[in-house]
Scaffold this motif. Structure first.
Motif, mmCIF file in Angstrom:
data_model
loop_
_atom_site.group_PDB
_atom_site.id
_atom_site.type_symbol
_atom_site.label_atom_id
_atom_site.label_comp_id
_atom_site.label_asym_id
_atom_site.label_seq_id
_atom_site.Cartn_x
_atom_site.Cartn_y
_atom_site.Cartn_z
ATOM 1 N N GLN A 157 -59.290 -13.012 22.462
ATOM 2 C CA GLN A 157 -58.089 -12.443 21.844
ATOM 3 C C GLN A 157 -56.996 -12.242 22.882
ATOM 4 N N PHE A 158 -57.386 -11.760 24.049
ATOM 5 C CA PHE A 158 -56.427 -11.600 25.145
ATOM 6 C C PHE A 158 -55.729 -12.927 25.434
ATOM 7 N N ALA A 159 -56.488 -14.003 25.552
ATOM 8 C CA ALA A 159 -55.927 -15.324 25.837
ATOM 9 C C ALA A 159 -54.987 -15.780 24.730
ATOM 10 N N HIS A 160 -55.361 -15.476 23.494
ATOM 11 C CA HIS A 160 -54.521 -15.849 22.343
ATOM 12 C C HIS A 160 -53.172 -15.137 22.415
ATOM 13 N N TYR A 161 -53.184 -13.836 22.645
ATOM 14 C CA TYR A 161 -51.935 -13.083 22.697
ATOM 15 C C TYR A 161 -51.095 -13.475 23.906
ATOM 16 N N LEU A 162 -51.743 -13.667 25.058
ATOM 17 C CA LEU A 162 -51.000 -14.065 26.246
ATOM 18 C C LEU A 162 -50.319 -15.414 26.033
ATOM 19 N N SER A 163 -50.997 -16.333 25.372
ATOM 20 C CA SER A 163 -50.392 -17.644 25.106
ATOM 21 C C SER A 163 -49.145 -17.497 24.247
ATOM 22 N N MET A 164 -49.160 -16.557 23.302
ATOM 23 C CA MET A 164 -47.986 -16.321 22.467
ATOM 24 C C MET A 164 -46.798 -15.853 23.313
ATOM 25 N N GLY A 165 -47.062 -14.977 24.265
ATOM 26 C CA GLY A 165 -45.997 -14.502 25.133
ATOM 27 C C GLY A 165 -45.439 -15.604 26.018
ATOM 28 N N LEU A 166 -46.325 -16.410 26.591
ATOM 29 C CA LEU A 166 -45.888 -17.495 27.469
ATOM 30 C C LEU A 166 -45.061 -18.523 26.708
ATOM 31 N N VAL A 167 -45.527 -18.892 25.537
ATOM 32 C CA VAL A 167 -44.803 -19.870 24.724
ATOM 33 C C VAL A 167 -43.432 -19.336 24.333
ATOM 34 N N SER A 168 -43.352 -18.051 24.013
ATOM 35 C CA SER A 168 -42.073 -17.456 23.629
ATOM 36 C C SER A 168 -41.050 -17.565 24.746
ATOM 37 N N VAL A 169 -41.498 -17.353 26.001
ATOM 38 C CA VAL A 169 -40.584 -17.477 27.139
ATOM 39 C C VAL A 169 -40.176 -18.927 27.340
ATOM 40 N N LEU A 170 -41.149 -19.830 27.344
ATOM 41 C CA LEU A 170 -40.840 -21.229 27.653
ATOM 42 C C LEU A 170 -40.018 -21.919 26.581
ATOM 43 N N ASN A 171 -40.120 -21.461 25.350
ATOM 44 C CA ASN A 171 -39.300 -22.059 24.301
ATOM 45 C C ASN A 171 -37.836 -21.621 24.404
ATOM 46 N N VAL A 172 -37.565 -20.639 25.258
ATOM 47 C CA VAL A 172 -36.184 -20.209 25.519
ATOM 48 C C VAL A 172 -35.694 -20.741 26.859
ATOM 49 N N ILE A 173 -36.532 -20.597 27.899
ATOM 50 C CA ILE A 173 -36.180 -21.077 29.243
ATOM 51 C C ILE A 173 -37.353 -21.898 29.764
ATOM 52 N N TYR A 174 -37.164 -23.202 29.822
ATOM 53 C CA TYR A 174 -38.253 -24.083 30.269
ATOM 54 C C TYR A 174 -38.472 -23.967 31.772
ATOM 55 N N VAL A 175 -39.736 -23.830 32.158
ATOM 56 C CA VAL A 175 -40.136 -23.932 33.562
ATOM 57 C C VAL A 175 -41.334 -24.870 33.632
ATOM 58 N N ASN A 176 -41.543 -25.484 34.782
ATOM 59 C CA ASN A 176 -42.657 -26.423 34.868
ATOM 60 C C ASN A 176 -43.898 -25.843 35.529
#
Length: 305
Positions: free
Chosen positions: A215-234
């Motif tokens: 569950q931790f991994a699932h929620y963390l992925s949501m946060g990471l995706v939210s950032v990258l869909n606004v500001i892309y980093v590699n």
């Protein structure tokens, strides 16, 4: 290039639970390092910093789990250390050359300049008592009037768990230390457990602990995706105390992340667990103080190379 004129630098990485402290010489060698329980009030913190810097150092750098107003050089908000909110720590310390910075920003600087200068962009995510973020874009630390990349306060659940910031459903309430333990209890785990115990149970394959980290991994992925869909980093780097449990959650994190990320980005983003462990923000503090030809703070409040 190392600036050999800066002398010794004392760096404090002040967390919601523990404070990490190190003194560097001008060649980035750590002369002394300690982990101390973070004081419970403002005056004790002031005393701690003063005592640890009684030996003359040229610069003191404070990494803070807080939003900083760079125009005023003051802390404006620190939800996980309430007594820091609206404090003028630089003035109150009265030590001379004191620099303050968001702790995740320092971790981003430490990680980037130690390992990833060949990359144009990076998101550093620090996960401990809270969840913080530091963004490097085109080789520069991204800042405005305030410290940015407060990834821990992205809302991932409508009307979700209450957060110390006053909102509900923040990423931090699911992925910070207490958030993980709350998930464990909700799933049926022992109350008042510890992260080390939950981790040990997950290593043994016990279902509740395994599901907790999933569950931790699932929620963390949501946060990471939210950032990258606004500001892309590699590059994304996961740090902080929770990163030490990466062997349990990392594979699930990658799978969840790849299932959610905007398709054009999927093959271009690299996610790593920091190899600097507890030293990322400490090293970042050294680089921050350096202000040499290689690393300096420019007039736009960014770290440049």
């Amino acid at each position: 290039m190392v600036n050999t004129k800066i002398g010794e630098v004392a760096v404090f990485d002040i967390g919601g639970t523990n404070t990490k402290y190190a003194v560097f010489n001008n060649r980035r060698v750590i002369l002394n390092k300690e982990i101390i329980k973070t004081p419970s009030n403002y005056n004790e913190l002031i005393s701690l910093i003063r005592v640890k810097t009684l030996k003359r150092v040229n610069t003191v750098v404070l990494g803070l789990p807080a939003v900083i107003d760079y125009n005023k050089n003051k802390i404006v908000y620190a939800p996980n250390i309430d007594y820091l909110t609206n404090k003028d720590l630089v003035k109150d310390l009265d030590l001379g050359n004191v620099l303050i910075e968001n702790d995740a920003n320092l971790a981003a600087i430490g990680e980037y300049y130690t390992f990833r200068k060949s990359s144009s962009s990076m998101l550093m995510v620090t996960i401990g008592t809270g969840v913080g973020g530091g963004l490097i874009v085109n080789g520069k630390l991204l800042r405005t009037q305030f410290s940015v990349a407060e990834i821990g306060h992205i809302i991932i659940e409508n009307d979700g768990r209450p957060c110390r910031c006053g909102n509900k459903g923040c990423l931090e309430t699911y992925c910070g230390k207490n958030g993980i333990l709350n998930t464990y209890e909700i799933l049926g785990g022992t109350k008042k457990s510890t992260l080390n115990k939950v981790y040990s149970e997950a290593k043994q394959g016990k279902l509740i602990a395994v599901l907790t980290f999933k569950q931790f991994a699932h929620y963390l992925s949501m946060g990471l995706v939210s950032v990258l869909n606004v500001i892309y980093v590699n590059n994304i780097v996961i740090g902080g105390g929770i990163s030490h449990f990466g062997d349990i959650f990392f594979k699930d994190l990658i799978n969840f992340f790849n299932s959610k990320i905007y398709p054009p980005y999927k093959k271009n983003v690299i996610i790593n667990i920091t190899s600097l462990k507890n030293d990322a923000a400490l090293l970042g503090g050294f680089y921050y103080a350096q202000k040499s030809n290689a690393f300096f703070v420019d007039n736009n409040n960014t770290i440049s190379s």
